[in-house]
Each structure stands twice: as structure tokens, then as C-alpha cells.
Design a protein around this motif. Sequence first.
Motif, short mmCIF file in Angstrom:
data_model
loop_
_atom_site.label_atom_id
_atom_site.label_comp_id
_atom_site.label_asym_id
_atom_site.label_seq_id
_atom_site.Cartn_x
_atom_site.Cartn_y
_atom_site.Cartn_z
N SER A 60 58.21 -40.07 -35.58
CA SER A 60 57.09 -39.84 -35.46
C SER A 60 56.05 -40.21 -34.41
N GLY A 61 56.68 -41.12 -33.64
CA GLY A 61 55.97 -41.80 -32.44
C GLY A 61 55.74 -40.51 -31.45
N GLY A 62 56.67 -39.76 -31.16
CA GLY A 62 56.55 -38.72 -30.50
C GLY A 62 55.31 -37.58 -30.87
N PHE A 63 55.21 -37.66 -32.17
CA PHE A 63 54.16 -36.68 -32.62
C PHE A 63 52.83 -37.38 -32.57
N VAL A 64 52.70 -38.78 -32.73
CA VAL A 64 51.57 -39.33 -32.60
C VAL A 64 51.07 -39.32 -31.23
N LEU A 65 51.75 -39.50 -30.11
CA LEU A 65 51.54 -39.32 -28.73
C LEU A 65 51.18 -37.77 -28.38
N GLY A 66 51.83 -36.91 -29.07
CA GLY A 66 51.40 -35.46 -28.86
C GLY A 66 50.00 -35.23 -29.29
N PHE A 67 49.71 -35.75 -30.60
CA PHE A 67 48.30 -35.38 -31.15
C PHE A 67 47.59 -36.21 -30.56
N ASN A 68 47.73 -37.44 -30.12
CA ASN A 68 46.50 -38.10 -29.21
C ASN A 68 46.49 -37.67 -27.97
N ASN A 69 47.18 -36.99 -27.47
CA ASN A 69 47.18 -36.27 -25.90
C ASN A 69 46.48 -34.85 -26.11
N THR B 128 53.09 -44.03 -20.51
CA THR B 128 52.04 -44.55 -21.76
C THR B 128 52.30 -46.42 -21.76
N VAL B 129 51.52 -46.86 -22.43
CA VAL B 129 51.80 -48.22 -22.70
C VAL B 129 53.00 -48.22 -23.45
N LEU B 130 53.89 -49.10 -23.31
CA LEU B 130 55.15 -49.20 -23.82
C LEU B 130 54.96 -49.13 -25.37
N ASN B 131 55.62 -48.47 -26.17
CA ASN B 131 55.71 -48.45 -27.71
C ASN B 131 54.34 -48.25 -28.39
N SER B 132 53.40 -48.06 -27.60
CA SER B 132 52.25 -47.85 -28.43
C SER B 132 52.07 -46.77 -29.48
N SER B 133 52.57 -45.51 -29.29
CA SER B 133 52.53 -44.57 -30.11
C SER B 133 53.42 -44.93 -31.23
N PHE B 134 54.56 -45.49 -31.14
CA PHE B 134 55.38 -45.89 -32.27
C PHE B 134 54.66 -47.09 -33.31
N VAL B 135 53.92 -47.90 -32.58
CA VAL B 135 53.46 -49.02 -33.25
C VAL B 135 52.32 -48.52 -33.90
N TRP B 136 51.55 -47.53 -33.59
CA TRP B 136 50.37 -46.82 -34.17
C TRP B 136 51.14 -46.13 -35.34
N SER C 14 59.93 -33.73 -31.43
CA SER C 14 59.24 -35.27 -31.24
C SER C 14 59.53 -35.76 -29.77
N ILE C 15 60.50 -35.63 -29.24
CA ILE C 15 60.95 -36.19 -27.85
C ILE C 15 60.01 -35.67 -26.76
N VAL C 16 59.58 -34.43 -26.87
CA VAL C 16 58.85 -33.73 -25.87
C VAL C 16 57.92 -34.41 -25.17
N PRO C 17 56.80 -34.93 -26.04
CA PRO C 17 55.52 -35.79 -25.39
C PRO C 17 56.22 -37.19 -24.66
N LEU C 18 57.28 -37.65 -25.47
CA LEU C 18 57.68 -38.73 -24.73
C LEU C 18 58.27 -38.66 -23.26
N LEU C 19 58.65 -37.58 -22.94
CA LEU C 19 59.22 -37.08 -21.74
C LEU C 19 58.09 -36.49 -20.69
N MET C 20 56.78 -36.17 -21.47
CA MET C 20 55.80 -35.72 -20.33
C MET C 20 54.96 -36.75 -19.89
N TYR D 120 47.14 -43.02 -21.84
CA TYR D 120 48.42 -41.99 -21.50
C TYR D 120 48.31 -41.54 -19.99
N LYS D 121 49.09 -41.03 -19.32
CA LYS D 121 48.93 -40.27 -17.84
C LYS D 121 49.96 -39.56 -17.75
#
Length: 170
Positions: A85-94, A29-37, A20-26, A167-168
Motif C-alpha cells: 500500500s506504500g506505493g498506492f499512498v505515494l501515487g494518491f499523494n502525487n 521521495t523522502v525514504l519510506n515516507s509513504s510506507f510509514v504513512w 503498487s510498484i509503478v509510483p515507487l519507480l517514478m 516527492y520529485k
Amino acid sequence: MEYFLKKHGDKSFGLFMVISIVPLLMYETVLNSSFVWAFKYLSVPIVIICFYVYFKRIPNLRRESGELKGIILTTVVAAMLLLMSGGFVLGFNNFIGPQSDFQLSGSVVKLDTYESTKAGTSYYVFIKTVDNGKTLKLDVSKKNYTALKVGDFYSEPWKKGSLGLLYKRK
């Protein structure tokens, strides 16, 4: 399921945390957007699944731990899963679904840093967007942070993922 959780539950949970941490390091993002989602759309299903597993799939473990201790432990596990799950959401989104290019532009209204003894320094840039006037708090790399000053015009290509999160790549 009960046997699997007793034998491999801690390893599985640890692996889940690391992945779950990997996408957060890559990505920036808009801060905490994946965690809010994640909180908005996944909190109820995660809690329901955790309590379903506790009450229906692991009866022996439930008897051994006792009702109150088991409910508290299940609540803690559900909270941890939701936080990760915020990291997984970011990974799925990307990675999954349609991705579109997005030109993020606006004026820099504030620069901020947060220093942590465990995670190092985080760099934040507040951008007041041109298109809708909203102020976005971007979690950016040190390189991007040091290149900007308050009052600068910010315009860079970002991407909008399948869940609508910006994301970027860092």
C-alpha cells in the motif's frame, strides 16, 4: 465474493502488486515516507477488512482451510497488502488532491548507497534542512547522487502532495 477470490484472486493480487510498484519507480521521495504513512493510517483498516472478509464473506473457504491455517493466511495477506500500500499512498499523494511547490534546501551531510542483487543499487542523500534542522534521507536517482558531495548546499524544487509527502519526478 468467494467464487471471485477462488477464480481471480491470484491474478488480482499480482496486478495489485505490479501497480503498487509503478509510483515507487517514478518518483524520488523522502525514504519510506509513504510506507510509514500507510502503516500509521492504513494498518488497522486493512487488518479489519481482511479478517471481515475471512470470517464473514468466505465461509466455505474457511471451512476447507481450517481455522489456524486460515488465520495465518489472512494475516499474511493483510501484511502483504500493507507492504504494497506504500506505493498506492505515494501515487494518491502525487496524483489526487492539491499539490504545492516546495523548495527543499539544506546541506548534504552524508551520501550512501545500498547494493542489492535483485533491485540493483539505491542512492541516498542525507540533507539537513535549513527551515527546521531535520535530517531527511532522500531516495534519489544516480544522476542526482553523483552530482553531490558532502558539505554541498542542496536546493531543489520538490512538491508536497495531498497527504503532505514530499516527492520529485525522477
